[in-house]
Design a protein around this motif. Sequence first.
Motif, PDB file in Angstrom:
ATOM      1  N   ALA A 122      12.273   1.921 -11.061  1.00  0.00           N
ATOM      2  CA  ALA A 122      13.138   1.950  -9.718  1.00  0.00           C
ATOM      3  C   ALA A 122      14.380   1.072  -9.857  1.00  0.00           C
ATOM      4  O   ALA A 122      14.140   0.033 -10.301  1.00  0.00           O
ATOM      5  N   PRO A 123      15.400   1.436  -9.118  1.00  0.00           N
ATOM      6  CA  PRO A 123      16.444   0.574  -9.012  1.00  0.00           C
ATOM      7  C   PRO A 123      16.259  -0.642  -8.414  1.00  0.00           C
ATOM      8  O   PRO A 123      15.642  -0.671  -7.551  1.00  0.00           O
ATOM      9  N   LYS A 124      17.199  -1.489  -8.713  1.00  0.00           N
ATOM     10  CA  LYS A 124      16.736  -2.879  -7.932  1.00  0.00           C
ATOM     11  C   LYS A 124      16.897  -2.740  -6.473  1.00  0.00           C
ATOM     12  O   LYS A 124      16.344  -3.751  -5.963  1.00  0.00           O
ATOM     13  N   ASN A 125      17.693  -1.803  -5.967  1.00  0.00           N
ATOM     14  CA  ASN A 125      17.843  -1.966  -4.334  1.00  0.00           C
ATOM     15  C   ASN A 125      16.523  -1.099  -3.747  1.00  0.00           C
ATOM     16  O   ASN A 125      16.373  -1.078  -2.530  1.00  0.00           O
ATOM     17  N   ILE A 126      15.814  -0.788  -4.495  1.00  0.00           N
ATOM     18  CA  ILE A 126      14.496  -0.228  -3.685  1.00  0.00           C
ATOM     19  C   ILE A 126      13.250  -1.312  -4.033  1.00  0.00           C
ATOM     20  O   ILE A 126      13.148  -1.500  -5.180  1.00  0.00           O
ATOM     21  N   LEU A 127      12.728  -1.729  -2.842  1.00  0.00           N
ATOM     22  CA  LEU A 127      11.657  -2.463  -3.057  1.00  0.00           C
ATOM     23  C   LEU A 127      10.458  -1.774  -3.111  1.00  0.00           C
ATOM     24  O   LEU A 127      10.115  -0.687  -2.383  1.00  0.00           O
ATOM     25  N   VAL A 128       9.656  -2.002  -4.393  1.00  0.00           N
ATOM     26  CA  VAL A 128       8.407  -1.244  -4.762  1.00  0.00           C
ATOM     27  C   VAL A 128       7.143  -2.309  -4.590  1.00  0.00           C
ATOM     28  O   VAL A 128       7.060  -3.268  -5.094  1.00  0.00           O
ATOM     29  N   LEU A 129       6.325  -1.735  -3.670  1.00  0.00           N
ATOM     30  CA  LEU A 129       5.331  -2.523  -3.406  1.00  0.00           C
ATOM     31  C   LEU A 129       3.878  -1.856  -3.832  1.00  0.00           C
ATOM     32  O   LEU A 129       3.830  -0.642  -3.810  1.00  0.00           O
ATOM     33  N   GLU A 130       2.956  -2.377  -4.323  1.00  0.00           N
ATOM     34  CA  GLU A 130       1.524  -2.086  -4.536  1.00  0.00           C
ATOM     35  C   GLU A 130       0.621  -2.177  -3.349  1.00  0.00           C
ATOM     36  O   GLU A 130       0.917  -3.238  -2.391  1.00  0.00           O
ATOM     37  N   PRO A 131      -0.274  -1.472  -3.013  1.00  0.00           N
ATOM     38  CA  PRO A 131      -1.274  -1.758  -1.811  1.00  0.00           C
ATOM     39  C   PRO A 131      -1.712  -3.043  -1.716  1.00  0.00           C
ATOM     40  O   PRO A 131      -1.416  -3.739  -0.692  1.00  0.00           O
ATOM     41  N   GLY A 132      -2.070  -3.722  -2.965  1.00  0.00           N
ATOM     42  CA  GLY A 132      -2.471  -5.129  -2.774  1.00  0.00           C
ATOM     43  C   GLY A 132      -1.528  -6.019  -2.318  1.00  0.00           C
ATOM     44  O   GLY A 132      -1.647  -7.244  -1.963  1.00  0.00           O
ATOM     45  N   ASP A 133      -0.110  -5.774  -2.486  1.00  0.00           N
ATOM     46  CA  ASP A 133       1.013  -6.685  -2.087  1.00  0.00           C
ATOM     47  C   ASP A 133       1.159  -6.758  -0.510  1.00  0.00           C
ATOM     48  O   ASP A 133       1.917  -7.443  -0.106  1.00  0.00           O
ATOM     49  N   MET A 134       0.813  -5.675   0.348  1.00  0.00           N
ATOM     50  CA  MET A 134       0.752  -5.621   1.475  1.00  0.00           C
ATOM     51  C   MET A 134      -0.339  -6.670   2.274  1.00  0.00           C
ATOM     52  O   MET A 134      -1.359  -6.456   2.174  1.00  0.00           O
ATOM     53  N   ALA A 135       0.197  -7.345   3.141  1.00  0.00           N
ATOM     54  CA  ALA A 135      -0.588  -8.085   4.124  1.00  0.00           C
ATOM     55  C   ALA A 135      -1.070  -7.418   5.267  1.00  0.00           C
ATOM     56  O   ALA A 135      -0.487  -7.165   6.021  1.00  0.00           O
ATOM     57  N   LEU A 136      -2.398  -7.283   5.167  1.00  0.00           N
ATOM     58  CA  LEU A 136      -2.903  -6.479   6.254  1.00  0.00           C
ATOM     59  C   LEU A 136      -3.903  -7.393   7.261  1.00  0.00           C
ATOM     60  O   LEU A 136      -4.641  -7.658   7.668  1.00  0.00           O
TER      61      LEU A 136
END
Length: 136
Positions: A122-136
């Motif tokens: 992914a280009p650096k301007n796109i923030l890529v998260l995994e489900p575990g990265d999300m604070a729920l």
Amino acid sequence: MIVIFLSAVLTQRTFFYSECYPIFEKILNLEIEALSPTLVLVETACVLRRRINNEEIAHRIYKSLALLPSINWLDITLEVAERACMLGVQIGLRGGDAIVLQVAEQYGIPLLTKDKEMKEKAPKNILVLEPGDMAL
């Protein structure tokens, strides 16, 4: 989103259920809004059908996802396809992945995925998260 949907629907059959289901539950409860190309809807239904070998359940899941008010399904227009093509050719991704990345780029939103290749390329301007990265 395909892996998130599949992991949530297939319950304990997947490695990522514990990470993905809480996010899917928030989508179901209208606590999270998602933008996704319609291609993800098709891919989810088709992969689900192949994995569980049940056409009726796959179709029912497709209909349920398609009607969820918290998911905005985006059409793949010629303009979207062109931008995705340019992005995919530039970084060397599969077509479907390029369309998903293009949506994140166009709308300036994070991409939620378990796909390692998408995350790496992914280009650096796109923030890529995994489900575990999300604070729920």
